[in-house]
Write an enzyme that holds these catalytic residues in place. Structure first.
Site, PDB file in Angstrom:
ATOM      1  N   ASP A   1      -0.191   5.231   0.897  1.00 36.00           N
ATOM      2  CA  ASP A   1      -0.451   6.188   2.006  1.00 36.00           C
ATOM      3  C   ASP A   1      -0.509   5.452   3.346  1.00 36.00           C
ATOM      4  O   ASP A   1      -1.314   4.531   3.517  1.00 36.00           O
ATOM      5  CB  ASP A   1      -1.790   6.899   1.794  1.00 36.00           C
ATOM      6  CG  ASP A   1      -1.745   7.892   0.667  1.00 36.00           C
ATOM      7  OD1 ASP A   1      -1.603   9.084   0.934  1.00 36.00           O
ATOM      8  OD2 ASP A   1      -1.850   7.450  -0.506  1.00 36.00           O
TER       9      ASP A   1
ATOM     10  N   ASP B   1       0.864  -1.173   0.000  1.00 33.27           N
ATOM     11  CA  ASP B   1       0.000   0.000   0.000  1.00 33.27           C
ATOM     12  C   ASP B   1       0.915   1.242   0.000  1.00 33.27           C
ATOM     13  O   ASP B   1       2.119   1.134   0.283  1.00 33.27           O
ATOM     14  CB  ASP B   1      -0.873  -0.054   1.270  1.00 33.27           C
ATOM     15  CG  ASP B   1      -1.626   1.229   1.516  1.00 33.27           C
ATOM     16  OD1 ASP B   1      -2.270   1.729   0.582  1.00 33.27           O
ATOM     17  OD2 ASP B   1      -1.546   1.751   2.664  1.00 33.27           O
TER      18      ASP B   1
END
Ligand code: M1P
Length: 245
Positions: free
Chosen positions: A11, A9
């Site tokens: 953020d 991922d």
């Protein structure tokens, strides 16, 4: 011998929310990738414009591919491979506008409903907010539970949709199944059904936008997922060579 793919991922995992990646961490990450010959894919809820503000192009180029908009858009070798479209259910936009009007968070900054390929991002603070305002909203949301309330409100009104808490100030809305979990099929088509997958994300909990991918990997023998609290923990997993199945 099946391949191992490393999925990250962005953020809250590689970068602070909506902030650029730390240069020193980027260098540690790229050394690890090159030394071990790791095949890396990035998997973000965000869109390409925001992602390229946070992760510099030569970093992305050293990855095998980039899934944006919760897996609804896929880029590889600098080209867009696919892009999904979301059919917006009747009444959804009006329901979001009504929520915005009635929200107890009154310092609204503009750009609250952001349609992206295959999804909508919704924030009562608004995507035009400054970093200080983002931090103020995140603190308030932790106490007020507004984003959990938005999820419950939309789940009640629109059972054909999934609503996930992704970043720090917003929720991501997509059709049922059009979540990060969908990338597994794409990767299996590209690398084979028996491919090993290791995923690192900060939203691997029920209601989080990484959870559908973690759940999908849970059903596979040859895969593993890791929950982190931020990029510092991701860096530690890499530096201490903790990412394995
Ligand atoms: O990638 C995680 C999320 O990052 C941003 O969230 P926020 O602005 O709330 O911190 C958004 O781009 C969101 O769509 C995305 O899921």
């Amino acid at each position: 011998m099946p391949e191992t793919l490393y999925l990250f991922d962005v953020d809250g995992t590689l970068t602070p929310h909506r902030q650029p990646i730390d240069e020193e961490f980027a260098s540690v990450f790229l050394d690890w990738l090159a030394t071990k010959g790791c095949k890396v894919y990035l998997v973000t809820g965000s869109d390409i414009a925001k992602t390229t503000e946070q992760i510099f192009p030569s970093f992305i180029d050293q990855c095998q591919g980039l899934f944006t908009c919760s897996g609804n858009v896929f880029y590889s070798k600098g080209q867009k491979v696919y892009e999904n479209t979301m059919i917006i259910p009747e009444g959804l936009i009006e329901n979001l506008e009504l929520y915005l009007e009635q929200s107890e968070w009154r310092q609204q900054q503009g750009n609250h409903i952001e349609p992206r390929p295959g999804m909508i991002n919704f924030s009562t603070l608004g995507r035009n907010a400054s970093q200080n305002m983002r931090e103020a909203y995140t603190k308030w949301d932790a106490v007020s539970g507004e984003r959990e309330d938005i999820v419950a409100y939309l789940n009640e009104l629109h059972p054909t949709l999934e609503v996930a808490i992704g970043g720090a100030i917003s929720v991501d809305i997509y059709s049922v199944g059009a979540n990060k979990g969908q990338i597994v099929e794409t990767l299996q088509d590209l690398h084979g059904k028996d491919t090993n997958m290791i995923f690192v994300g900060d939203g691997n909990k029920p209601g989080g936008n990484d959870w559908p991918l973690a759940q999908r990997l849970e059903k596979m023998d040859n895969s593993q997922w890791y929950q982190v609290l931020g990029p510092e923990e991701t860096r530690a997993l890499i530096e201490y060579d903790e990412l394995f199945i």
